[in-house]
Motif scaffolding. Sequence first.
Motif, mmCIF file in Angstrom:
data_model
loop_
_atom_site.group_PDB
_atom_site.id
_atom_site.type_symbol
_atom_site.label_atom_id
_atom_site.label_comp_id
_atom_site.label_asym_id
_atom_site.label_seq_id
_atom_site.Cartn_x
_atom_site.Cartn_y
_atom_site.Cartn_z
ATOM 1 N N ARG A 96 15.632 -19.310 -83.091
ATOM 2 C CA ARG A 96 15.285 -19.259 -84.640
ATOM 3 C C ARG A 96 16.368 -19.361 -85.444
ATOM 4 O O ARG A 96 16.181 -19.870 -86.622
ATOM 5 N N PHE B 165 10.985 -16.287 -92.130
ATOM 6 C CA PHE B 165 9.300 -16.331 -91.686
ATOM 7 C C PHE B 165 9.350 -17.758 -91.159
ATOM 8 O O PHE B 165 8.467 -18.006 -90.331
ATOM 9 N N GLU B 166 9.937 -18.889 -91.890
ATOM 10 C CA GLU B 166 9.282 -20.240 -91.450
ATOM 11 C C GLU B 166 10.121 -20.431 -90.209
ATOM 12 O O GLU B 166 9.410 -21.076 -89.232
ATOM 13 N N TYR C 284 10.349 -18.172 -87.334
ATOM 14 C CA TYR C 284 9.451 -17.293 -86.738
ATOM 15 C C TYR C 284 8.242 -18.372 -86.481
ATOM 16 O O TYR C 284 7.572 -18.494 -85.344
ATOM 17 N N ALA C 285 7.563 -18.837 -87.521
ATOM 18 C CA ALA C 285 6.209 -19.501 -87.671
ATOM 19 C C ALA C 285 6.612 -20.884 -86.518
ATOM 20 O O ALA C 285 5.827 -21.237 -86.033
ATOM 21 N N LEU C 286 7.760 -21.552 -87.090
ATOM 22 C CA LEU C 286 8.060 -22.941 -86.188
ATOM 23 C C LEU C 286 7.964 -22.359 -84.893
ATOM 24 O O LEU C 286 7.454 -23.363 -84.116
ATOM 25 N N ALA D 6 7.081 -20.202 -82.823
ATOM 26 C CA ALA D 6 5.532 -19.842 -82.383
ATOM 27 C C ALA D 6 4.819 -20.719 -82.199
ATOM 28 O O ALA D 6 3.940 -21.118 -81.200
ATOM 29 N N LEU D 7 4.700 -21.741 -83.384
ATOM 30 C CA LEU D 7 3.915 -23.113 -82.953
ATOM 31 C C LEU D 7 4.420 -23.794 -81.973
ATOM 32 O O LEU D 7 3.479 -24.317 -81.161
ATOM 33 N N ARG E 112 3.414 -29.909 -89.800
ATOM 34 C CA ARG E 112 3.983 -28.740 -90.285
ATOM 35 C C ARG E 112 5.415 -28.750 -91.054
ATOM 36 O O ARG E 112 5.561 -28.527 -92.091
ATOM 37 N N LEU F 295 6.528 -28.360 -94.833
ATOM 38 C CA LEU F 295 7.688 -27.546 -95.202
ATOM 39 C C LEU F 295 8.770 -28.242 -95.892
ATOM 40 O O LEU F 295 9.577 -27.683 -96.847
#
Length: 182
Positions: free
Chosen positions: A107, A131-132, A134-136, A138-139, A166, A170
């Motif tokens: 991360r 946040f990004e 974490y999201a990336l 997770a994706l 994605r 971004l």
Amino acid sequence: MTVARTAAAAGVSVGLVQHYYASKEELLSNTQRDMMHDVVARVDAAIAREERRHARIEHMMRAGLEELLPLDQRRREEVYLRRAFAGMALDHQALSEHQARSDDLLRQRIVDGVLNATRCGETRADVDAPFEAYALLALTDGLAAHLLSATGASQRCWARASLAARLADLFPGRCSRESSTN
């Protein structure tokens, strides 16, 4: 997994394995740590290759994250092991700590990339980098999980395209470095 099976697979005696590892948990913990060290090194190498090409941060990030996808047999086995270790980490403190450190390290690589992209103009100034990240991650983990059971070329292509889409969302801007080299 047992110490005896591990020794047999390595072609060594159980006593030799026990000489280096006090317990099965210590063996697992060291194996997980070493594997994640290799993963992070490969991610860093992919990013460095793109950086030497003066690629956009978006492309550096994609190259690094694609190293976490099971796109070939070696990475498929590695993703399988990473998921197995993640499951075992639910019940083993040392594995859980290694898992958390590895995830934090990945991360942080993403956070650094997003912050660099913010500085150079590839992404908006108001983007929340943690946040990004974490999201990336997770994706990427979700795509990796799906690819373990969906092994066709179409699925690999879709996973890579999902990640690329994605990242394109971004990183819509043009890096200030790009305009200075043209």
